[in-house]
Design a protein around this motif. Sequence first.
Motif, PDB file in Angstrom:
ATOM      1  N   ASP A 104       1.030  -1.269  -0.014  1.00 31.82           N
ATOM      2  CA  ASP A 104       0.289   0.422   0.030  1.00 31.82           C
ATOM      3  C   ASP A 104       0.756   1.140  -0.007  1.00 31.82           C
ATOM      4  N   LEU A 105       1.025   1.919  -1.041  1.00 31.50           N
ATOM      5  CA  LEU A 105       2.323   3.105  -1.043  1.00 31.50           C
ATOM      6  C   LEU A 105       1.483   4.384  -0.653  1.00 31.50           C
ATOM      7  N   THR A 106       0.472   4.178  -0.712  1.00 38.60           N
ATOM      8  CA  THR A 106      -0.663   5.183  -0.287  1.00 38.60           C
ATOM      9  C   THR A 106      -0.365   6.046   1.365  1.00 38.60           C
ATOM     10  N   HIS A 107      -0.359   4.447   2.392  1.00 44.87           N
ATOM     11  CA  HIS A 107      -0.221   5.241   4.002  1.00 44.87           C
ATOM     12  C   HIS A 107       0.719   4.257   3.921  1.00 44.87           C
ATOM     13  N   TYR A 108       1.119   2.735   3.535  1.00 41.47           N
ATOM     14  CA  TYR A 108       2.535   2.234   4.322  1.00 41.47           C
ATOM     15  C   TYR A 108       3.476   3.273   4.956  1.00 41.47           C
ATOM     16  N   ALA A 109       3.709   3.282   5.809  1.00 39.34           N
ATOM     17  CA  ALA A 109       5.616   3.499   6.145  1.00 39.34           C
ATOM     18  C   ALA A 109       6.298   2.779   7.462  1.00 39.34           C
ATOM     19  N   PRO A 110       7.631   3.067   7.217  1.00 38.97           N
ATOM     20  CA  PRO A 110       8.294   1.602   7.484  1.00 38.97           C
ATOM     21  C   PRO A 110       8.533   1.987   9.102  1.00 38.97           C
ATOM     22  N   PRO A 111       8.879   1.877   9.940  1.00 39.56           N
ATOM     23  CA  PRO A 111       8.928   1.374  11.103  1.00 39.56           C
ATOM     24  C   PRO A 111      10.492   1.879  11.301  1.00 39.56           C
ATOM     25  N   TRP A 112      10.781   2.495  12.587  1.00 44.13           N
ATOM     26  CA  TRP A 112      12.153   3.070  13.321  1.00 44.13           C
ATOM     27  C   TRP A 112      13.303   1.636  13.852  1.00 44.13           C
ATOM     28  N   ILE A 206       6.498  13.052   9.687  1.00 46.62           N
ATOM     29  CA  ILE A 206       7.503  11.807  10.097  1.00 46.62           C
ATOM     30  C   ILE A 206       8.869  11.771   9.330  1.00 46.62           C
ATOM     31  N   LYS A 207       8.780  12.812   7.640  1.00 44.54           N
ATOM     32  CA  LYS A 207      10.142  12.006   7.489  1.00 44.54           C
ATOM     33  C   LYS A 207      11.115  13.092   8.267  1.00 44.54           C
ATOM     34  N   THR A 208      10.729  14.462   9.060  1.00 42.67           N
ATOM     35  CA  THR A 208      11.574  16.250   9.720  1.00 42.67           C
ATOM     36  C   THR A 208      11.817  14.902  11.035  1.00 42.67           C
ATOM     37  N   LEU A 209      10.676  13.926  12.105  1.00 49.12           N
ATOM     38  CA  LEU A 209      10.697  14.146  12.573  1.00 49.12           C
ATOM     39  C   LEU A 209      12.168  12.469  12.517  1.00 49.12           C
ATOM     40  N   ARG A 210      11.988  12.058  11.653  1.00 50.91           N
ATOM     41  CA  ARG A 210      13.383  10.858  11.509  1.00 50.91           C
ATOM     42  C   ARG A 210      14.361  11.434  11.047  1.00 50.91           C
ATOM     43  N   VAL A 211      14.662  12.203  10.609  1.00 53.43           N
ATOM     44  CA  VAL A 211      15.857  13.180  10.059  1.00 53.43           C
ATOM     45  C   VAL A 211      16.702  13.552  11.543  1.00 53.43           C
ATOM     46  N   ALA A 212      16.025  14.199  12.552  1.00 54.57           N
ATOM     47  CA  ALA A 212      16.018  14.987  13.826  1.00 54.57           C
ATOM     48  C   ALA A 212      16.638  13.500  15.090  1.00 54.57           C
ATOM     49  N   LEU A 213      16.282  12.228  14.749  1.00 54.70           N
ATOM     50  CA  LEU A 213      16.542  10.829  15.141  1.00 54.70           C
ATOM     51  C   LEU A 213      18.006   9.979  14.330  1.00 54.70           C
ATOM     52  N   GLU A 214      17.638  10.553  13.085  1.00 50.35           N
ATOM     53  CA  GLU A 214      18.900   9.651  12.706  1.00 50.35           C
ATOM     54  C   GLU A 214      19.959  10.414  12.961  1.00 50.35           C
ATOM     55  N   LYS A 215      20.125  11.663  13.392  1.00 54.84           N
ATOM     56  CA  LYS A 215      21.290  12.176  14.205  1.00 54.84           C
ATOM     57  C   LYS A 215      21.870  12.148  15.455  1.00 54.84           C
TER      58      LYS A 215
END
Length: 224
Positions: A104-112, A206-215
Amino acid sequence: MVMASNSMAFSAARWTYHSKRSPNGRSGSSIYSQIVLFEQPNEPNEQLCRREMILKSSELALLGAIFHFSGTKPSYLGVQKNPKALALCPATNNCISTSEDVSDLTHYAPPWNYNPEDGQGKQIPVSREEAMTELLEVIESTKPDKFTPRIVEKKDDYVRVEYESPIMGFVDDVEFWFPPGKKPIVEYRSASRLGNFDFDVNKKRIKTLRVALEKKGWASEGTF
């Protein structure tokens, strides 16, 4: 003599004597007509109406002050019992969730992953409690798209945040869950309460939060 026009009045013409030097160097005399103009704007019988230009953002802000589109908290939020996971998304295009099928490319997002093998997990692994602290720090210090985060529910393995838009007061519900087990995984779900489209606001958040967590050494289990 006074000459008047529709838009201005003129004074009487005054004849003034000027000294003039001729081309051969001799002084001569000539008479120049000097007209002194006094502009007097007409006073209209009716006052002119002026349109007040209002910026679109200001107009929305005014509507937001009158109407508050926060919506109602969905009853199905939280960790579901059977199976144990976060809720799926509705059919609308304003939600993403790690519980959705990968196809489901519209709703799926991968976990962290907060202890990835090529990140801090290889060097100094953090505990679930430490990972929760890092997540809360990022939530409170990051305002994706200028939405204001407010942590409204917190447990040892679960956090729910309400993100409110700066205009109109729209509210999005974002959940984070640490599933039981040894895997250092964080599941999440981000959804708008109202509307059918979100212009990718939830994905951007979610991408913004992910980038901050990657740091901090985190990593995503995939891309979207």
